[in-house]
Design an enzyme around this catalytic site. Structure first.
Site, short mmCIF file in Angstrom:
data_model
loop_
_atom_site.label_atom_id
_atom_site.label_comp_id
_atom_site.label_asym_id
_atom_site.label_seq_id
_atom_site.Cartn_x
_atom_site.Cartn_y
_atom_site.Cartn_z
N GLY A 105 -35.51 -28.24 40.87
CA GLY A 105 -33.95 -28.84 40.54
C GLY A 105 -32.84 -28.77 41.71
O GLY A 105 -32.97 -28.02 42.58
N GLN A 106 -31.88 -29.49 41.28
CA GLN A 106 -31.02 -29.35 42.50
C GLN A 106 -30.08 -27.99 42.57
O GLN A 106 -29.77 -27.62 43.70
CB GLN A 106 -29.83 -30.44 42.37
CG GLN A 106 -29.24 -30.60 40.96
CD GLN A 106 -28.02 -31.60 40.82
OE1 GLN A 106 -27.63 -32.32 41.73
NE2 GLN A 106 -27.68 -32.06 39.53
N ASP A 152 -45.95 -22.08 38.88
CA ASP A 152 -45.92 -20.64 39.19
C ASP A 152 -45.87 -19.74 38.05
O ASP A 152 -46.24 -18.60 38.13
CB ASP A 152 -44.86 -20.38 40.38
CG ASP A 152 -44.92 -21.40 41.59
OD1 ASP A 152 -46.23 -21.30 41.95
OD2 ASP A 152 -44.17 -21.59 41.73
N ASP A 205 -44.95 -19.79 33.41
CA ASP A 205 -44.79 -20.49 32.29
C ASP A 205 -43.62 -19.76 31.55
O ASP A 205 -44.07 -18.81 30.95
CB ASP A 205 -46.28 -20.73 31.65
CG ASP A 205 -45.98 -21.34 30.15
OD1 ASP A 205 -44.74 -21.66 29.83
OD2 ASP A 205 -46.87 -21.34 29.44
N TYR A 244 -29.40 -31.29 22.78
CA TYR A 244 -29.57 -30.87 24.14
C TYR A 244 -28.29 -29.60 24.02
O TYR A 244 -28.76 -28.29 24.36
CB TYR A 244 -29.01 -31.91 25.02
CG TYR A 244 -28.54 -31.27 26.31
CD1 TYR A 244 -29.53 -30.26 27.11
CD2 TYR A 244 -27.20 -31.01 26.86
CE1 TYR A 244 -29.07 -29.71 28.47
CE2 TYR A 244 -26.84 -30.52 28.07
CZ TYR A 244 -27.87 -29.79 28.73
OH TYR A 244 -27.28 -29.18 29.91
N LYS A 295 -29.11 -25.27 24.15
CA LYS A 295 -28.43 -24.47 25.14
C LYS A 295 -27.66 -23.41 24.54
O LYS A 295 -27.65 -22.46 24.88
CB LYS A 295 -27.57 -25.55 26.10
CG LYS A 295 -28.29 -26.45 26.97
CD LYS A 295 -29.14 -25.54 27.87
CE LYS A 295 -28.32 -25.02 29.08
NZ LYS A 295 -29.32 -24.27 30.17
#
Length: 287
Positions: free
Chosen positions: A10-11, A30, A32, A121, A125
């Site tokens: 990701g950015q 790497d 989970d 979404y 969050k």
């Protein structure tokens, strides 16, 4: 000391790594994070002294039909990280979003304002934030942000540059108001928080306020200035109703950043146009 960044491609993760090469960035191959057992095993084996969670399910529209996946990454996985942070007394910095609010308030949202998400979404969050507050109340730092972009990955700035080079004209929404955020600036706030054990909920965006339309005009102006665009095209303001999407967006999601002054030792975000200019120069330097 091993500070782990959850997320690799990701950015935000890429900006974090660019700022501090000693960070250990862990991607899906790497670790989970949806498995508590795997989280405990991987993080314990790496002698972790701090965690920055830069991983999230961010496909706002897709989330409406992929609710389970959104909640697995944005809530259940965050609970696993929070429990590990609490049990091992390590700071956890978690990046959240303006989408935990409805956008109907009409003035900047305060850190203590009540969640009122209007889509899956945002709801996922918000659930992630609650998990940190419940399971890592003294170790967790939640940083809410908005409209994140950078030289890396896919984002509004890079999409606009591509469309402005391809299309004869564009219509951009002018009735959704917020604050753009450079991932580089956000990364600096995350590093400060994890290195200084900052606790609680805070807001970080670039300073200033604009609509997506305003943002697009600035992108075109600077795109021409830095040689990323050959010519200008007409960019027309359109209402949200003219561009229906599966998920509703907050109409006004400006975040109040007053808590930064004390908790982040006076960290002062730059104006979004200043940050945008810097990112555009970074993009231009890679062409």
């Amino acid at each position: 000391m091993t500070i782990v960044v959850i997320g690799k491609s990701g950015q935000l993760a890429q900006e974090l790594k660019r700022l501090d090469d000693s960070l250990l960035c862990l991607g899906r191959d790497d670790i989970d994070i949806t498995s508590a057992e795997n989280v405990n095993s991987i993080l314990s084996n790496n002698n972790v002294t701090g965690i920055i969670n830069a991983s999230a399910y961010t496909a706002v529209d897709k989330a409406e039909s992929e609710k389970q996946q959104a909640f697995e990454i944005n809530a259940a996985a965050v609970e696993n990280l929070a429990k590990f942070a609490n049990q091992n007394a390590v700071p956890l910095v978690h990046v959240s979003t303006d989408y935990v609010f409805s956008g109907d308030k009409g003035s900047p949202y305060l850190v203590e304002d009540v969640h009122a998400p209007i889509g899956v979404y945002g709801a996922s969050k918000a659930a992630g934030e609650k998990a940190i507050q419940q399971f890592a109340p003294s170790q967790g730092c939640i940083i809410r942000t908005s409209w994140v972009y950078s030289q890396f990955g896919n984002n509004f700035v890079k999409t606009m540059l591509r469309l402005m080079a391809e299309k004869p004209e564009l219509g951009i929404i002018d009735d959704q108001i917020g604050s753009p955020t450079s991932a580089s600036a956000l990364a600096k706030a995350c590093l400060y928080a994890v290195n200084h054990n900052v606790n609680g909920v805070h807001h970080f965006t670039d300073s200033g306020v604009c609509s997506w339309y305003d943002f697009a005009l600035a992108i075109q102006e600077l795109g021409i200035k830095y040689g990323l665009l050959n010519k200008s095209i007409p960019v027309k303001p359109i209402p949200t109703l003219a561009y229906p999407t599966p998920a509703k967006r907050p109409s006004y999601s400006v975040l109040d950043k007053a808590s930064l002054t004390m908790a982040f030792n006076g960290l002062q975000p730059k104006h979004w146009r200043v940050e945008l200019s810097e990112v555009m120069q970074q993009i231009a330097s890679t062409k």
